[in-house]
Design a protein around this motif. Structure first.
Motif, mmCIF file in Angstrom:
data_model
loop_
_atom_site.group_PDB
_atom_site.id
_atom_site.type_symbol
_atom_site.label_atom_id
_atom_site.label_comp_id
_atom_site.label_asym_id
_atom_site.label_seq_id
_atom_site.Cartn_x
_atom_site.Cartn_y
_atom_site.Cartn_z
ATOM 1 N N SER A 140 29.936 36.919 36.993
ATOM 2 C CA SER A 140 30.942 37.232 38.006
ATOM 3 C C SER A 140 31.668 38.538 37.682
ATOM 4 C CB SER A 140 31.967 36.099 38.084
ATOM 5 O OG SER A 140 32.665 35.983 36.850
ATOM 6 N N PRO A 141 32.244 39.182 38.703
ATOM 7 C CA PRO A 141 33.073 40.371 38.452
ATOM 8 C C PRO A 141 34.262 40.065 37.547
ATOM 9 C CG PRO A 141 32.517 40.202 40.795
ATOM 10 C CD PRO A 141 32.074 38.919 40.153
ATOM 11 N N GLU A 142 34.771 38.836 37.639
ATOM 12 C CA GLU A 142 35.911 38.466 36.800
ATOM 13 C C GLU A 142 35.531 38.473 35.315
ATOM 14 O OE1 GLU A 142 36.629 36.888 40.879
ATOM 15 O OE2 GLU A 142 34.933 36.864 39.492
ATOM 16 N N ARG A 143 34.339 37.976 34.997
ATOM 17 C CA ARG A 143 33.911 37.974 33.599
ATOM 18 C C ARG A 143 33.542 39.378 33.117
ATOM 19 N NH1 ARG A 143 31.290 32.314 31.393
ATOM 20 N NH2 ARG A 143 33.014 31.050 32.184
ATOM 21 N N ALA A 144 33.194 40.247 34.031
ATOM 22 C CA ALA A 144 32.819 41.611 33.649
ATOM 23 C C ALA A 144 34.006 42.401 33.111
ATOM 24 C CB ALA A 144 32.211 42.334 34.847
ATOM 25 N N ARG A 145 35.221 41.896 33.287
ATOM 26 C CA ARG A 145 36.394 42.563 32.710
ATOM 27 C C ARG A 145 36.489 42.353 31.203
ATOM 28 N NH1 ARG A 145 40.192 39.622 37.146
ATOM 29 N NH2 ARG A 145 39.988 41.090 38.904
ATOM 30 N N TYR A 146 35.791 41.342 30.701
ATOM 31 C CA TYR A 146 35.793 41.010 29.280
ATOM 32 C C TYR A 146 34.357 41.089 28.760
ATOM 33 C CZ TYR A 146 40.517 39.214 30.179
ATOM 34 O OH TYR A 146 41.835 39.096 30.531
ATOM 35 N N HIS A 147 34.171 40.707 27.516
ATOM 36 C CA HIS A 147 32.832 40.655 26.926
ATOM 37 C C HIS A 147 32.378 39.194 26.854
ATOM 38 C CE1 HIS A 147 32.633 44.911 25.697
ATOM 39 N NE2 HIS A 147 33.927 44.798 25.422
ATOM 40 N N PHE A 148 31.768 38.721 27.918
ATOM 41 C CA PHE A 148 31.165 37.390 27.941
ATOM 42 C C PHE A 148 29.657 37.552 27.746
ATOM 43 C CE2 PHE A 148 35.135 36.175 29.903
ATOM 44 C CZ PHE A 148 35.293 34.843 29.547
ATOM 45 N N CYS A 149 29.072 36.739 26.864
ATOM 46 C CA CYS A 149 27.636 36.821 26.600
ATOM 47 C C CYS A 149 27.060 35.427 26.390
ATOM 48 C CB CYS A 149 27.352 37.653 25.351
ATOM 49 S SG CYS A 149 27.848 39.380 25.470
ATOM 50 N N ASP A 150 25.780 35.285 26.695
ATOM 51 C CA ASP A 150 25.080 34.063 26.328
ATOM 52 C C ASP A 150 24.877 34.028 24.822
ATOM 53 O OD1 ASP A 150 24.845 33.303 29.007
ATOM 54 O OD2 ASP A 150 22.946 34.404 29.244
ATOM 55 N N GLY A 151 24.861 32.822 24.279
ATOM 56 C CA GLY A 151 24.637 32.670 22.856
ATOM 57 C C GLY A 151 23.180 32.852 22.470
ATOM 58 N N ARG A 152 22.940 32.985 21.192
ATOM 59 C CA ARG A 152 21.582 33.114 20.682
ATOM 60 C C ARG A 152 21.023 31.729 20.346
ATOM 61 N NH1 ARG A 152 21.914 38.395 16.684
ATOM 62 N NH2 ARG A 152 23.366 37.075 15.519
ATOM 63 N N GLY A 153 19.704 31.679 20.224
ATOM 64 C CA GLY A 153 19.056 30.419 19.940
ATOM 65 C C GLY A 153 18.619 29.723 21.219
#
Length: 605
Positions: A140-153
């Motif tokens: 979402s554009p809202e999450r693009a204001r921060y650093h959100f990422c999927d986890g590894r594994g």
């Protein structure tokens, strides 16, 4: 220019006096106010804006040019206000916007500029933007204001990379989806309640342009930029083998062992200093080239309000040539000189860092900005009394080796007088003009620094944040009308109280006020610097700034003051014998040719 009376001594010119018109920040002495610990007007134990306003007269009488306030914005106070929930609102703990306006107005009436803290690397997790990001979900554009990422594994259970938090532990926290399943991870270089903003996002950039204008419209004169070197991360957020730490100096010699008393410490002030200081934390989250684009943008915003607004960088970077990039003509106006702060009380080391700092800043046409203490480091009245004789050391707690209070204060007075004798600007931290030491005996259960819980520091930074004493016999030493105090004040701090020191001609307060008056009178901030070789004593640092000669004796043996000089001010009493004046160890003087002397060297003005 070297006074004629000293022309027979060998000199080395480092910089020449500033010519032409200078903006106020080129020479200003700026006083840091930590709002929750300065003055409490309503008795709840926390300092506030009306309390600050009531004490502004002290700053004017002391002789500083400006004040810088640590954050007073709306915040859950997870990191003492450096977790901002609303950049345009004053937290109820500190007052109201009307109180902020009144404080700014009163400061300006007293001739004081006002600099406020800006925290652009991260927000609070209670900021409206972060709440919206959690609700909006991945992509979402809202999450693009921060650093959100999927986890590894396979199941995303591992953090996106291996970065550590400065406060200890991992720099990532995993979210929970509305259905209760594990979600994405978000980045926080500090506490988990301080999610990092994504400065590649134009919406973030525009928001902070608006925040700058909001406070500039209210009359502030500048901004101290928190974590100025950390806002841009390397693209791709790659793994890094290093560790980001709050204290990044690595001592190699002259340290005490844990549990050793101050009386057993073995630091030899006459021995060569062997140490390594890494101020940079050189990982992919620090000092990335993109930060300079942000500051060029902000420079243009401030220019909309005239040429007299300023930015000062909190940037823990090295080498000094990298720090100088932050104060190029189209970027910031100042950057804290943490290499100077991290220096030891040793003449050769001090000479090197002073010269390197001035030369690096001269290359970009900027003043050098000196500092010895702030709200994140051990007070220099205690650092200089530790076995390291200075340095950017970890805060000591009740079970650690204790600083030598008398030695630390003696060296701190000498170091402060040296700093104020240098050309450029200088910052003072509240209470240093009283000679306050670090409060080392605060019980762990009463400390509030989030770095303690996360394992980043065993005792945290609270020891330098204890409310300051104003009146020896008043409740909470005059800090609060009810005697309440958010951190306990040491029982013996009455001896440091302002009302006591005002009447003591040899007090630290009187030393600072005398030095600040003379600094302005002799225009030392606009001056140049030439080294003076006095018999090549390796423990003596001597320099000439305009008409004033500054001599600091960092050793243990007294050195003779040239007979051609009269002393203006000294950090400790001088010695008289063999028909000469002698400068004792751990003492600094300012002096002029005999015909130019205007005040007594020590004692009443």
């Amino acid at each position: 220019m070297v006074p004629a009376a000293l022309s027979s001594c060998r000199t080395t010119t480092v910089s020449t006096p500033h010519e032409g018109e200078a903006q106020w920040w080129h020479t200003a002495v700026i006083y840091q106010v930590y709002p929750r610990s300065f003055a409490d007007s309503d008795g709840d134990g926390y300092g506030d804006l009306p309390g600050i306003t009531s004490r502004l007269g002290h700053l004017a009488r002391l002789g500083v040019d400006a004040l810088w306030l640590s954050p007073f914005y709306s915040s859950p106070q997870a990191d003492a206000g450096y977790d901002v929930a609303d950049y345009r609102k004053v937290d109820d703990l500190f007052g109201t916007l009307a109180d902020a306006d009144a404080m700014i107005k009163r400061a300006h009436q007293l001739g004081l500029r006002v600099v406020i803290d800006l925290v652009p690397n991260h927000t609070s997790d209670e900021h409206a933007w972060f709440a919206a990001a959690l609700a909006a979900g991945p992509g979402s554009p809202e999450r693009a204001r921060y650093h959100f990422c999927d986890g590894r594994g396979a199941d995303g259970a591992e953090p996106p990379n291996n970065w550590d938090s400065v406060f200890g532990g991992p720099a990532w926290t995993r979210t929970t989806n509305p259905d209760g399943t594990p979600g994405q991870w978000y980045l926080h270089l500090f506490d988990s309640k301080q999610p990092d903003l994504n400065w590649a996002n134009e919406e973030v950039r525009e928001e902070f342009r608006s925040v700058l204008r909001f406070w500039l419209d209210r009359g502030v004169d500048g901004f101290r930029v928190d974590v100025a070197h950390g806002m841009v991360k390397k693209e791709g957020l790659p793994d890094w083998a290093g560790h980001s730490s709050m204290i990044s100096e690595h001592e190699q010699a002259g340290t005490a062992t844990r549990g050793q008393d101050a009386s057993e410490q073995t630091h030899d002030p006459d021995a060569p200093v062997e140490h390594e200081v890494d101020l940079g934390n050189h990982g992919p989250m620090w000092n990335q080239p993109g930060v300079h684009d942000i500051y060029r943008d902000w420079h243009a915003v401030l220019a909309e309000y005239g040429a007299d607004r300023m930015l000062v960088a909190e940037a823990w970077v090295s080498p000094l040539s990298d720090l100088a990039k932050y104060v190029r003509e189209d970027e910031m106006q100042q950057a804290f000189n943490f290499a100077f702060l991290a220096s030891h009380w040793h003449a050769e080391e001090l000479r090197e860092v002073i010269e390197d700092s001035i030369r690096a800043n001269d290359e970009v046409g900027a003043p050098t900005t000196w500092v010895l203490s702030n709200h994140d480091v051990v007070r220099h009245a205690s650092r200089f009394g530790m076995s390291t004789a200075g340095g950017n050391v970890s805060p000591p707690g009740p079970d650690d080796p204790q600083p030598d209070t008398a030695l630390g204060l003696r060296r701190a007075r000498a170091a402060s007088l040296l700093m104020l004798g240098l050309p450029g600007s200088a910052y003072l931290y509240q209470g240093e003009e009283l000679g306050l030491p670090e409060a080392t005996m605060i019980p762990i259960e009463l400390r509030q620094d989030p770095a303690i819980a996360r394992g980043g520091e065993p005792v945290g930074r609270d020891g330098c944040r204890v409310p300051i004493p104003w009146e020896a016999e008043a409740p909470a030493f005059g800090y609060s009308p009810t005697g309440a105090s958010w951190l306990p004040q040491p029982a013996d701090w009455g001896r440091y109280a302002l009302d006591t020191q005002k009447h003591d001609p040899d007090s630290t307060y009187r030393l600072y006020s005398r030095a600040l008056r003379l600094r302005r009178e002799y225009a030392l901030g606009r001056g140049g610097l030439a080294w003076l070789d006095l018999d090549a004593d390796p423990q003596v640092l001597a320099l000439v700034n305009g008409a004033v000669t500054v001599i600091a004796n960092t050793g243990s043996e007294a050195t003779r003051v040239p007979a051609t000089l009269d002393v203006l001010v000294s950090s400790a009493p001088l010695e008289q014998y063999d028909d000469a004046t002698w400068l004792p160890g751990d003492t600094t003087i300012w002096a002029v040719r005999r015909a130019d002397a205007r005040t007594e060297p020590f004692g009443p003005d």
